[in-house]
Design a protein around this motif. Sequence first.
Motif, PDB file in Angstrom:
ATOM      1  N   GLN A  45       2.890  -5.341  18.197  1.00 48.62           N
ATOM      2  CA  GLN A  45       3.447  -4.069  17.752  1.00 48.62           C
ATOM      3  C   GLN A  45       2.654  -3.541  16.553  1.00 48.62           C
ATOM      4  N   SER A  46       2.640  -2.217  16.411  1.00 49.86           N
ATOM      5  CA  SER A  46       1.990  -1.616  15.245  1.00 49.86           C
ATOM      6  C   SER A  46       2.723  -2.007  13.975  1.00 49.86           C
ATOM      7  N   ALA A  47       2.022  -2.213  12.871  1.00 48.07           N
ATOM      8  CA  ALA A  47       2.660  -2.658  11.625  1.00 48.07           C
ATOM      9  C   ALA A  47       1.762  -2.364  10.453  1.00 48.07           C
ATOM     10  N   ILE A  48       2.394  -2.218   9.308  1.00 46.40           N
ATOM     11  CA  ILE A  48       1.674  -2.137   8.034  1.00 46.40           C
ATOM     12  C   ILE A  48       2.025  -3.391   7.257  1.00 46.40           C
ATOM     13  N   THR A  49       1.078  -4.219   6.875  1.00 51.76           N
ATOM     14  CA  THR A  49       1.318  -5.515   6.211  1.00 51.76           C
ATOM     15  C   THR A  49       0.903  -5.426   4.752  1.00 51.76           C
ATOM     16  N   LEU A  50       1.845  -5.741   3.859  1.00 47.78           N
ATOM     17  CA  LEU A  50       1.556  -5.819   2.425  1.00 47.78           C
ATOM     18  C   LEU A  50       1.368  -7.292   2.050  1.00 47.78           C
ATOM     19  N   VAL A  51       0.225  -7.642   1.484  1.00 53.72           N
ATOM     20  CA  VAL A  51      -0.087  -9.035   1.110  1.00 53.72           C
ATOM     21  C   VAL A  51       0.344  -9.262  -0.340  1.00 53.72           C
ATOM     22  N   ASP A  52       1.186 -10.305  -0.540  1.00 56.72           N
ATOM     23  CA  ASP A  52       1.685 -10.648  -1.897  1.00 56.72           C
ATOM     24  C   ASP A  52       0.593 -11.404  -2.642  1.00 56.72           C
ATOM     25  N   LEU A  53      -0.038 -10.733  -3.616  1.00 56.64           N
ATOM     26  CA  LEU A  53      -1.101 -11.352  -4.417  1.00 56.64           C
ATOM     27  C   LEU A  53      -0.578 -12.042  -5.670  1.00 56.64           C
ATOM     28  N   GLY A  54       0.726 -11.953  -5.868  1.00 61.04           N
ATOM     29  CA  GLY A  54       1.295 -12.579  -7.068  1.00 61.04           C
ATOM     30  C   GLY A  54       0.931 -11.860  -8.340  1.00 61.04           C
ATOM     31  N   LEU A  55       0.512 -10.554  -8.241  1.00 54.35           N
ATOM     32  CA  LEU A  55       0.118  -9.773  -9.421  1.00 54.35           C
ATOM     33  C   LEU A  55       1.237  -8.810  -9.786  1.00 54.35           C
ATOM     34  N   VAL A  57       3.262  -5.396 -10.266  1.00 56.59           N
ATOM     35  CA  VAL A  57       3.288  -4.159  -9.468  1.00 56.59           C
ATOM     36  C   VAL A  57       2.738  -3.017 -10.301  1.00 56.59           C
ATOM     37  N   LEU A  58       2.329  -1.941  -9.585  1.00 54.71           N
ATOM     38  CA  LEU A  58       1.827  -0.761 -10.296  1.00 54.71           C
ATOM     39  C   LEU A  58       2.956  -0.135 -11.106  1.00 54.71           C
ATOM     40  N   ALA A  59       2.618   0.427 -12.215  1.00 50.09           N
ATOM     41  CA  ALA A  59       3.627   1.063 -13.052  1.00 50.09           C
ATOM     42  C   ALA A  59       4.162   2.301 -12.342  1.00 50.09           C
ATOM     43  N   PRO A  60       5.497   2.513 -12.314  1.00 50.15           N
ATOM     44  CA  PRO A  60       6.055   3.722 -11.695  1.00 50.15           C
ATOM     45  C   PRO A  60       5.499   4.978 -12.364  1.00 50.15           C
ATOM     46  N   ALA A  61       5.287   6.030 -11.542  1.00 49.98           N
ATOM     47  CA  ALA A  61       4.742   7.291 -12.078  1.00 49.98           C
ATOM     48  C   ALA A  61       5.513   8.458 -11.452  1.00 49.98           C
ATOM     49  N   ALA A  62       5.711   9.503 -12.253  1.00 43.33           N
ATOM     50  CA  ALA A  62       6.421  10.688 -11.768  1.00 43.33           C
ATOM     51  C   ALA A  62       5.645  11.336 -10.638  1.00 43.33           C
ATOM     52  N   GLY A  63       6.345  11.746  -9.600  1.00 41.74           N
ATOM     53  CA  GLY A  63       5.720  12.407  -8.467  1.00 41.74           C
ATOM     54  C   GLY A  63       5.122  11.453  -7.471  1.00 41.74           C
ATOM     55  N   GLN A  64       5.192  10.143  -7.723  1.00 40.99           N
ATOM     56  CA  GLN A  64       4.651   9.146  -6.796  1.00 40.99           C
ATOM     57  C   GLN A  64       5.786   8.305  -6.255  1.00 40.99           C
ATOM     58  N   TYR A  65       5.600   7.893  -4.968  1.00 40.52           N
ATOM     59  CA  TYR A  65       6.579   7.027  -4.300  1.00 40.52           C
ATOM     60  C   TYR A  65       5.819   5.800  -3.832  1.00 40.52           C
ATOM     61  N   THR A  66       6.057   4.685  -4.482  1.00 43.22           N
ATOM     62  CA  THR A  66       5.207   3.495  -4.318  1.00 43.22           C
ATOM     63  C   THR A  66       5.973   2.406  -3.599  1.00 43.22           C
ATOM     64  N   LEU A  67       5.313   1.782  -2.607  1.00 43.92           N
ATOM     65  CA  LEU A  67       5.858   0.637  -1.878  1.00 43.92           C
ATOM     66  C   LEU A  67       5.015  -0.571  -2.243  1.00 43.92           C
ATOM     67  N   SER A  68       5.663  -1.704  -2.670  1.00 43.74           N
ATOM     68  CA  SER A  68       4.902  -2.870  -3.118  1.00 43.74           C
ATOM     69  C   SER A  68       5.705  -4.145  -2.823  1.00 43.74           C
ATOM     70  N   VAL A  69       5.162  -5.262  -3.325  1.00 42.12           N
ATOM     71  CA  VAL A  69       5.810  -6.581  -3.124  1.00 42.12           C
ATOM     72  C   VAL A  69       6.070  -7.189  -4.495  1.00 42.12           C
ATOM     73  N   ALA A  70       7.311  -7.666  -4.698  1.00 38.97           N
ATOM     74  CA  ALA A  70       7.673  -8.343  -5.962  1.00 38.97           C
ATOM     75  C   ALA A  70       8.707  -9.423  -5.666  1.00 38.97           C
ATOM     76  N   SER A  71       8.468 -10.640  -6.197  1.00 36.09           N
ATOM     77  CA  SER A  71       9.411 -11.777  -6.046  1.00 36.09           C
ATOM     78  C   SER A  71       9.715 -12.042  -4.585  1.00 36.09           C
ATOM     79  N   GLY A  72       8.697 -11.920  -3.690  1.00 35.93           N
ATOM     80  CA  GLY A  72       8.881 -12.240  -2.277  1.00 35.93           C
ATOM     81  C   GLY A  72       9.619 -11.185  -1.497  1.00 35.93           C
ATOM     82  N   MET A  73       9.833  -9.969  -2.052  1.00 37.94           N
ATOM     83  CA  MET A  73      10.560  -8.915  -1.356  1.00 37.94           C
ATOM     84  C   MET A  73       9.773  -7.615  -1.454  1.00 37.94           C
ATOM     85  N   ILE A  74       9.956  -6.732  -0.421  1.00 40.93           N
ATOM     86  CA  ILE A  74       9.360  -5.397  -0.455  1.00 40.93           C
ATOM     87  C   ILE A  74      10.220  -4.523  -1.349  1.00 40.93           C
ATOM     88  N   VAL A  75       9.595  -3.870  -2.365  1.00 40.24           N
ATOM     89  CA  VAL A  75      10.316  -3.020  -3.305  1.00 40.24           C
ATOM     90  C   VAL A  75       9.683  -1.635  -3.308  1.00 40.24           C
TER      91      VAL A  75
END
Length: 341
Positions: A45-55, A57-75
């Motif tokens: 199946q088609s998928a988008i995979t986010l790899v947890d680098l243990g780094l 996350v990017l700092a939140p910014a106004a006007g941006q909607y960011t998808l990332s990985v933190a503590s083993g969960m997609i945030v």
Amino acid sequence: MKKCRLAIMLSLLSGMSWAQCATGTPGTNCSGPLSVQPQSGNNTQSAITLVDLGLPVLAPAAGQYTLSVASGMIVESDNGNSYHTLMGLQGLQGPAGASGSQGATGPTGATGGVGPAGPQGPVGLVGPTGAVGSVGPAGATGATGAVGSQGVTGATGATGGVGAVGPAGAVGPAGAAGAVGAAGPSGAVGPAGSAGAQGSAGAQGPQGPQGPAGTMAAPSDYSFYNATGYKTGVGTIEVGGTFDRDQIDMTNATSVRCVVTIGPAALPSGSYAEAEYTPDGTNWFPLSGEAPVTTPNGLYSSGWQGLPTGANGDYVVRIVVFNAGTASAQIGLRQVHVQFK
């Protein structure tokens, strides 16, 4: 968790279409809509995979909607807000499934070998004593035994002591006086007769009983203690220890008393002081009566009493105090005297 990730990915795919991507700083920047096209011959199946680098996350910014990985969960971060998980609340627990059919019973396993004997257990408590059984019926009377042979005659006992001499009998009444005869004429004076022989001495009479012991002209006083107070333990305590005793010749004494003087402190009810004597240096016996020591500020006496049997002798005398309380206490013992007469 896998179902949550799949739902997120499908939602992203439904909202994305063709896009253009270029290398950015940092990462890769794409202009939407973004379309994910599997390679030719792809069988998943088609998928988008986010790899947890243990780094971080990017700092939140106004006007941006960011998808990332933190503590083993997609945030996700929306418009500069803090990251939050995309996992929804846990659903209600579904009903329990039907019980499966019971499987066939397996064959019986071989009997295992006998294990080693365990250690001996502790001895159990002794059971209660059983009730006494009822008395059994009386047995038949046995036949009378043969008469035994006569025993050996015992040795003759020692002759008893001579009994005490009985009291003398009462003197009989004097006889009546005879009538006075008439006076005869005076006779001539005869010659002097020769001296008569001396009569023999009469037999000695029995010894009379021993009279009572004599008394002293005045009471004899012995002082045993002269201080301002004394601390006594519970029970009987010797006043002054072995250094406050006296040797007293009580051979001729008939009566004795103990006299004490008490200051402000007294002992509990039932406490007393008394004199004791020892005939052998080891065993002590009461000599006087008990002088009470339960009332402060006064002079108290045991009262005169006869000397105890066996106390007439030259013996060592001491003073003891009996504390009837349950704890050591101070007694205002000022003076202790033993008097005889």
